[in-house]
Design a protein around this motif. Structure first.
Motif, PDB file in Angstrom:
ATOM      1  N   VAL A  40       9.930  23.669   3.859  1.00 12.20           N
ATOM      2  CA  VAL A  40       8.945  23.223   4.398  1.00 12.20           C
ATOM      3  C   VAL A  40       8.642  23.951   5.290  1.00 12.20           C
ATOM      4  N   GLN A  41       8.517  23.486   6.420  1.00 13.20           N
ATOM      5  CA  GLN A  41       7.699  23.758   7.328  1.00 13.20           C
ATOM      6  C   GLN A  41       7.450  25.374   7.535  1.00 13.20           C
ATOM      7  N   SER A  42       8.383  26.310   6.840  1.00 11.95           N
ATOM      8  CA  SER A  42       8.157  27.835   7.193  1.00 11.95           C
ATOM      9  C   SER A  42       6.809  27.613   6.150  1.00 11.95           C
ATOM     10  N   LEU A  43       6.432  26.810   4.956  1.00 15.38           N
ATOM     11  CA  LEU A  43       5.076  27.021   3.774  1.00 15.38           C
ATOM     12  C   LEU A  43       3.758  26.424   5.162  1.00 15.38           C
ATOM     13  N   VAL A  44       4.624  24.964   5.458  1.00 18.28           N
ATOM     14  CA  VAL A  44       3.623  24.528   6.511  1.00 18.28           C
ATOM     15  C   VAL A  44       2.710  25.578   7.511  1.00 18.28           C
ATOM     16  N   ASP A  45       3.905  25.976   8.472  1.00 18.37           N
ATOM     17  CA  ASP A  45       3.433  27.401   9.271  1.00 18.37           C
ATOM     18  C   ASP A  45       2.595  28.308   8.300  1.00 18.37           C
ATOM     19  N   ASP A  46       3.099  28.715   7.493  1.00 14.59           N
ATOM     20  CA  ASP A  46       2.529  29.962   6.358  1.00 14.59           C
ATOM     21  C   ASP A  46       1.200  29.463   5.602  1.00 14.59           C
ATOM     22  N   GLY A  47       0.473  28.015   6.305  1.00 16.44           N
ATOM     23  CA  GLY A  47      -0.691  27.583   5.620  1.00 16.44           C
ATOM     24  C   GLY A  47      -0.229  27.120   3.959  1.00 16.44           C
ATOM     25  N   THR A  48       0.893  28.014   3.202  1.00 15.90           N
ATOM     26  CA  THR A  48       0.809  26.980   1.804  1.00 15.90           C
ATOM     27  C   THR A  48       0.734  25.648   1.771  1.00 15.90           C
ATOM     28  N   LEU A  49       0.610  24.641   2.553  1.00 13.88           N
ATOM     29  CA  LEU A  49       1.382  23.703   2.615  1.00 13.88           C
ATOM     30  C   LEU A  49       0.337  23.080   3.768  1.00 13.88           C
ATOM     31  N   ALA A  96       9.000  14.931   6.953  1.00 10.30           N
ATOM     32  CA  ALA A  96       8.383  13.543   5.793  1.00 10.30           C
ATOM     33  C   ALA A  96       8.239  14.001   4.912  1.00 10.30           C
ATOM     34  N   ALA A  97       7.666  15.461   4.810  1.00 10.11           N
ATOM     35  CA  ALA A  97       7.591  15.721   2.765  1.00 10.11           C
ATOM     36  C   ALA A  97       9.135  15.857   1.900  1.00 10.11           C
ATOM     37  N   THR A  98       9.741  16.793   3.367  1.00 11.06           N
ATOM     38  CA  THR A  98      11.215  16.825   2.892  1.00 11.06           C
ATOM     39  C   THR A  98      11.940  15.221   2.153  1.00 11.06           C
ATOM     40  N   ALA A 113       9.065  16.257 -15.123  1.00 12.84           N
ATOM     41  CA  ALA A 113       9.211  17.849 -14.808  1.00 12.84           C
ATOM     42  C   ALA A 113       7.440  17.793 -14.023  1.00 12.84           C
ATOM     43  N   GLU A 114       6.687  16.914 -15.468  1.00 13.83           N
ATOM     44  CA  GLU A 114       5.197  17.197 -15.202  1.00 13.83           C
ATOM     45  C   GLU A 114       5.061  16.308 -13.944  1.00 13.83           C
ATOM     46  N   VAL A 115       5.368  15.170 -13.912  1.00 11.37           N
ATOM     47  CA  VAL A 115       4.866  14.593 -12.666  1.00 11.37           C
ATOM     48  C   VAL A 115       5.194  15.400 -11.769  1.00 11.37           C
ATOM     49  N   PHE A 116       6.408  15.803 -11.463  1.00  9.07           N
ATOM     50  CA  PHE A 116       6.759  16.279 -10.070  1.00  9.07           C
ATOM     51  C   PHE A 116       5.607  16.885  -9.542  1.00  9.07           C
ATOM     52  N   GLN A 117       5.506  17.944 -10.741  1.00  9.88           N
ATOM     53  CA  GLN A 117       4.803  19.129 -10.214  1.00  9.88           C
ATOM     54  C   GLN A 117       3.795  18.903  -9.597  1.00  9.88           C
ATOM     55  N   LEU A 118       2.873  17.714 -10.557  1.00 13.00           N
ATOM     56  CA  LEU A 118       1.404  17.190 -10.603  1.00 13.00           C
ATOM     57  C   LEU A 118       1.795  16.667  -8.473  1.00 13.00           C
ATOM     58  N   MET A 119       2.452  15.915  -8.756  1.00  7.03           N
ATOM     59  CA  MET A 119       2.432  15.154  -7.669  1.00  7.03           C
ATOM     60  C   MET A 119       3.295  15.956  -6.019  1.00  7.03           C
ATOM     61  N   ALA A 120       3.409  16.789  -6.334  1.00  3.72           N
ATOM     62  CA  ALA A 120       4.098  18.453  -4.452  1.00  3.72           C
ATOM     63  C   ALA A 120       3.095  18.752  -5.143  1.00  3.72           C
ATOM     64  N   SER A 121       2.276  19.450  -5.901  1.00  3.85           N
ATOM     65  CA  SER A 121       0.940  20.623  -5.373  1.00  3.85           C
ATOM     66  C   SER A 121      -0.335  19.146  -4.584  1.00  3.85           C
ATOM     67  N   GLY A 122       0.634  17.933  -4.422  1.00  2.30           N
ATOM     68  CA  GLY A 122      -0.282  17.869  -4.009  1.00  2.30           C
ATOM     69  C   GLY A 122      -0.342  17.749  -2.359  1.00  2.30           C
ATOM     70  N   LEU A 123       0.632  18.495  -2.389  1.00  2.00           N
ATOM     71  CA  LEU A 123       0.809  19.448  -0.953  1.00  2.00           C
ATOM     72  C   LEU A 123       0.186  20.439  -0.271  1.00  2.00           C
ATOM     73  N   LEU A 124      -0.391  21.074  -1.167  1.00  2.00           N
ATOM     74  CA  LEU A 124      -0.698  22.885  -1.285  1.00  2.00           C
ATOM     75  C   LEU A 124      -1.700  22.435  -0.367  1.00  2.00           C
ATOM     76  N   ALA A 125      -1.864  23.207   0.192  1.00  2.00           N
ATOM     77  CA  ALA A 125      -3.379  23.425   1.713  1.00  2.00           C
ATOM     78  C   ALA A 125      -4.662  23.490   0.584  1.00  2.00           C
ATOM     79  N   LYS A 126      -5.872  23.148   1.001  1.00  2.00           N
ATOM     80  CA  LYS A 126      -6.897  22.735  -0.184  1.00  2.00           C
ATOM     81  C   LYS A 126      -7.654  23.966   0.194  1.00  2.00           C
TER      82      LYS A 126
END
Length: 195
Positions: A136-145, A152-154, A182-195
């Motif tokens: 998660v930290q690497s995804l934040v660092d590279d701008g994915t999240l 907290a995200a983890t 599965a459907e709701v988890f993917q939708l919820m997790a995608s909320g972490l993606l950078a806009k």
């Protein structure tokens, strides 16, 4: 060739874990007697006490074995993904989907928490959470999240995955519950993606 003492101990432990795993999966923890477990393994109660302390210690060993197998399966799914983000989602969904398997339902998601307490506090979870937090930290660092606190995200992602699996294991229709989770988890997790 004579077996060493450590080989004999390992063989005894393996027999007890195998017998317990079968019994816990088919009868459940509460209905599995120590006498039946040791008889099935061809051993004595003393062997169980010496190696695991008690039936609860044997359950911990069974859970550790299943957990290691689950982690290996999730790692393969994660490695096959196109990106670290896809890998994180794929391994999360793989864990949720494993809740459809009767052995995992019974031992890991129903009896384990009832006997050993909150799965998020099990020792095996610490390493898993640390690995996910690094991802998660690497995804934040590279701008994915988005710029969020990785810990907290983890914990929130892990909580969603674990609770989805617990819900599926206890559901009247686990397959229908899995599809919804599965459907709701993917939708919820995608909320972490950078806009």
């Amino acid at each position: 060739m004579a077996r060493t003492r450590s080989q004999m101990v390992e063989e005894t432990r393996a027999k007890l874990v195998a017998a317990a795993r079968t019994s816990f999966a088919t009868k459940g923890y509460a209905a599995s007697s120590m006498d039946d477990l040791t008889a099935e393994a061809g051993l004595t109660r003393g062997a169980l006490y010496h190696n695991f302390g008690d039936k609860k210690g044997l359950l911990r060993a069974v859970i550790d074995q299943i957990d290691a197998e689950m982690l290996a399966r999730m790692h393969l799914v994660q490695q096959a993904a196109k990106s670290p983000w896809d890998g994180l989602i794929a391994e999360s969904l793989a864990y949720i989907e494993m809740a459809l398997e009767p052995e995992i339902q019974r031992i890991m998601l129903l009896d384990g928490p009832a006997v050993l307490g909150d799965p998020a506090q099990w020792p095996s979870q610490t390493a898993c959470l640390q690995r996910i937090e690094k991802t998660v930290q690497s995804l934040v660092d590279d701008g994915t999240l988005a710029q969020v606190d990785a810990r907290a995200a983890t914990w929130l992602l892990n909580g969603a995955v674990l609770n989805a699996a617990l819900w599926i294991a206890a559901a009247e229709d686990p397959k229908a519950a899995f599809a919804k989770a599965a459907e709701v988890f993917q939708l919820m997790a995608s909320g972490l993606l950078a806009k």
